[in-house]
Design a protein around this motif. Sequence first.
Motif, PDB file in Angstrom:
ATOM      1  N   PHE A 170      -5.180  17.884  -0.741  1.00 58.30           N
ATOM      2  CA  PHE A 170      -5.227  18.958   0.248  1.00 58.30           C
ATOM      3  C   PHE A 170      -5.475  20.271  -0.497  1.00 58.30           C
ATOM      4  O   PHE A 170      -4.593  20.787  -1.179  1.00 58.30           O
ATOM      5  CB  PHE A 170      -3.914  19.022   1.033  1.00 58.30           C
ATOM      6  N   VAL A 171      -6.690  20.773  -0.380  1.00 56.09           N
ATOM      7  CA  VAL A 171      -7.117  21.956  -1.145  1.00 56.09           C
ATOM      8  C   VAL A 171      -7.022  23.201  -0.265  1.00 56.09           C
ATOM      9  O   VAL A 171      -7.578  23.246   0.842  1.00 56.09           O
ATOM     10  CB  VAL A 171      -8.558  21.784  -1.660  1.00 56.09           C
ATOM     11  N   LEU A 172      -6.333  24.204  -0.763  1.00 58.51           N
ATOM     12  CA  LEU A 172      -6.246  25.496  -0.084  1.00 58.51           C
ATOM     13  C   LEU A 172      -7.655  26.085   0.013  1.00 58.51           C
ATOM     14  O   LEU A 172      -8.425  26.025  -0.950  1.00 58.51           O
ATOM     15  CB  LEU A 172      -5.332  26.411  -0.897  1.00 58.51           C
ATOM     16  N   GLY A 173      -7.988  26.644   1.173  1.00 62.28           N
ATOM     17  CA  GLY A 173      -9.330  27.202   1.368  1.00 62.28           C
ATOM     18  C   GLY A 173      -9.713  28.216   0.308  1.00 62.28           C
ATOM     19  O   GLY A 173     -10.847  28.213  -0.186  1.00 62.28           O
ATOM     20  N   LEU A 174      -8.783  29.070  -0.067  1.00 60.72           N
ATOM     21  CA  LEU A 174      -9.043  30.073  -1.101  1.00 60.72           C
ATOM     22  C   LEU A 174      -9.396  29.409  -2.433  1.00 60.72           C
ATOM     23  O   LEU A 174     -10.309  29.851  -3.137  1.00 60.72           O
ATOM     24  CB  LEU A 174      -7.828  30.983  -1.269  1.00 60.72           C
ATOM     25  N   VAL A 175      -8.694  28.341  -2.762  1.00 64.91           N
ATOM     26  CA  VAL A 175      -8.971  27.611  -4.014  1.00 64.91           C
ATOM     27  C   VAL A 175     -10.364  26.985  -3.946  1.00 64.91           C
ATOM     28  O   VAL A 175     -11.132  27.045  -4.913  1.00 64.91           O
ATOM     29  CB  VAL A 175      -7.888  26.543  -4.285  1.00 64.91           C
ATOM     30  N   ALA A 176     -10.715  26.411  -2.800  1.00 64.26           N
ATOM     31  CA  ALA A 176     -12.042  25.802  -2.646  1.00 64.26           C
ATOM     32  C   ALA A 176     -13.146  26.846  -2.792  1.00 64.26           C
ATOM     33  O   ALA A 176     -14.180  26.578  -3.422  1.00 64.26           O
ATOM     34  CB  ALA A 176     -12.142  25.111  -1.294  1.00 64.26           C
ATOM     35  N   GLU A 177     -12.924  28.040  -2.229  1.00 65.45           N
ATOM     36  CA  GLU A 177     -13.917  29.112  -2.345  1.00 65.45           C
ATOM     37  C   GLU A 177     -14.065  29.587  -3.788  1.00 65.45           C
ATOM     38  O   GLU A 177     -15.172  29.821  -4.262  1.00 65.45           O
ATOM     39  CB  GLU A 177     -13.520  30.310  -1.478  1.00 65.45           C
ATOM     40  N   PHE A 187       0.840  -1.179   0.000  1.00 67.85           N
ATOM     41  CA  PHE A 187       0.000   0.000   0.000  1.00 67.85           C
ATOM     42  C   PHE A 187       0.885   1.241   0.000  1.00 67.85           C
ATOM     43  O   PHE A 187       1.893   1.294   0.694  1.00 67.85           O
ATOM     44  CB  PHE A 187      -0.927   0.028   1.221  1.00 67.85           C
ATOM     45  N   ASN A 188       0.495   2.201  -0.771  1.00 66.21           N
ATOM     46  CA  ASN A 188       1.226   3.461  -0.847  1.00 66.21           C
ATOM     47  C   ASN A 188       0.284   4.598  -0.488  1.00 66.21           C
ATOM     48  O   ASN A 188      -0.920   4.516  -0.710  1.00 66.21           O
ATOM     49  CB  ASN A 188       1.783   3.692  -2.257  1.00 66.21           C
ATOM     50  N   ALA A 189       0.847   5.641   0.040  1.00 66.96           N
ATOM     51  CA  ALA A 189       0.081   6.850   0.335  1.00 66.96           C
ATOM     52  C   ALA A 189       0.520   7.941  -0.628  1.00 66.96           C
ATOM     53  O   ALA A 189       1.706   8.091  -0.911  1.00 66.96           O
ATOM     54  CB  ALA A 189       0.312   7.294   1.768  1.00 66.96           C
ATOM     55  N   LEU A 190      -0.446   8.667  -1.140  1.00 66.93           N
ATOM     56  CA  LEU A 190      -0.159   9.735  -2.085  1.00 66.93           C
ATOM     57  C   LEU A 190      -1.015  10.942  -1.727  1.00 66.93           C
ATOM     58  O   LEU A 190      -2.218  10.808  -1.507  1.00 66.93           O
ATOM     59  CB  LEU A 190      -0.468   9.271  -3.514  1.00 66.93           C
ATOM     60  N   SER A 191      -0.390  12.102  -1.666  1.00 69.09           N
ATOM     61  CA  SER A 191      -1.156  13.320  -1.409  1.00 69.09           C
ATOM     62  C   SER A 191      -0.765  14.390  -2.423  1.00 69.09           C
ATOM     63  O   SER A 191       0.338  14.384  -2.964  1.00 69.09           O
ATOM     64  CB  SER A 191      -0.932  13.834   0.019  1.00 69.09           C
ATOM     65  N   VAL A 192      -1.718  15.273  -2.662  1.00 68.36           N
ATOM     66  CA  VAL A 192      -1.546  16.354  -3.632  1.00 68.36           C
ATOM     67  C   VAL A 192      -1.940  17.661  -2.957  1.00 68.36           C
ATOM     68  O   VAL A 192      -3.012  17.757  -2.361  1.00 68.36           O
ATOM     69  CB  VAL A 192      -2.446  16.122  -4.877  1.00 68.36           C
ATOM     70  N   ASP A 193      -1.069  18.668  -3.017  1.00 72.69           N
ATOM     71  CA  ASP A 193      -1.417  20.008  -2.551  1.00 72.69           C
ATOM     72  C   ASP A 193      -2.054  20.762  -3.717  1.00 72.69           C
ATOM     73  O   ASP A 193      -1.441  20.886  -4.777  1.00 72.69           O
ATOM     74  CB  ASP A 193      -0.182  20.780  -2.087  1.00 72.69           C
ATOM     75  N   VAL A 194      -3.271  21.221  -3.517  1.00 69.92           N
ATOM     76  CA  VAL A 194      -3.989  21.933  -4.573  1.00 69.92           C
ATOM     77  C   VAL A 194      -3.921  23.429  -4.267  1.00 69.92           C
ATOM     78  O   VAL A 194      -4.651  23.949  -3.423  1.00 69.92           O
ATOM     79  CB  VAL A 194      -5.450  21.447  -4.685  1.00 69.92           C
TER      80      VAL A 194
END
Length: 87
Positions: free
Chosen positions: A60-67, A7-14
Amino acid sequence: MIKPKIFNALSVDVEDYFHVAAFDGAIDRKDWSGIQSRVVSNTHKVLDLFSLHKVKATFFVLGLVAEQHPELVKAIVDAGHELASHG
């Protein structure tokens, strides 16, 4: 011999390139609205690549990007990825 599952873990900063703290001294936050955003097109490229290879990740989405781009958040979730807040 039985091969164990790996199993691998992968994360992306948006976030856009100009959102990173390294640019705090070079790009003022009040100027962000005048800079061309690449976050939507680049995130869709990543989503397409992950779909092609059947990869799931935590985004992981930056709050500003989500808005500013709620449709992008929906696309991430609709593709079956985990959504997290990037603060």
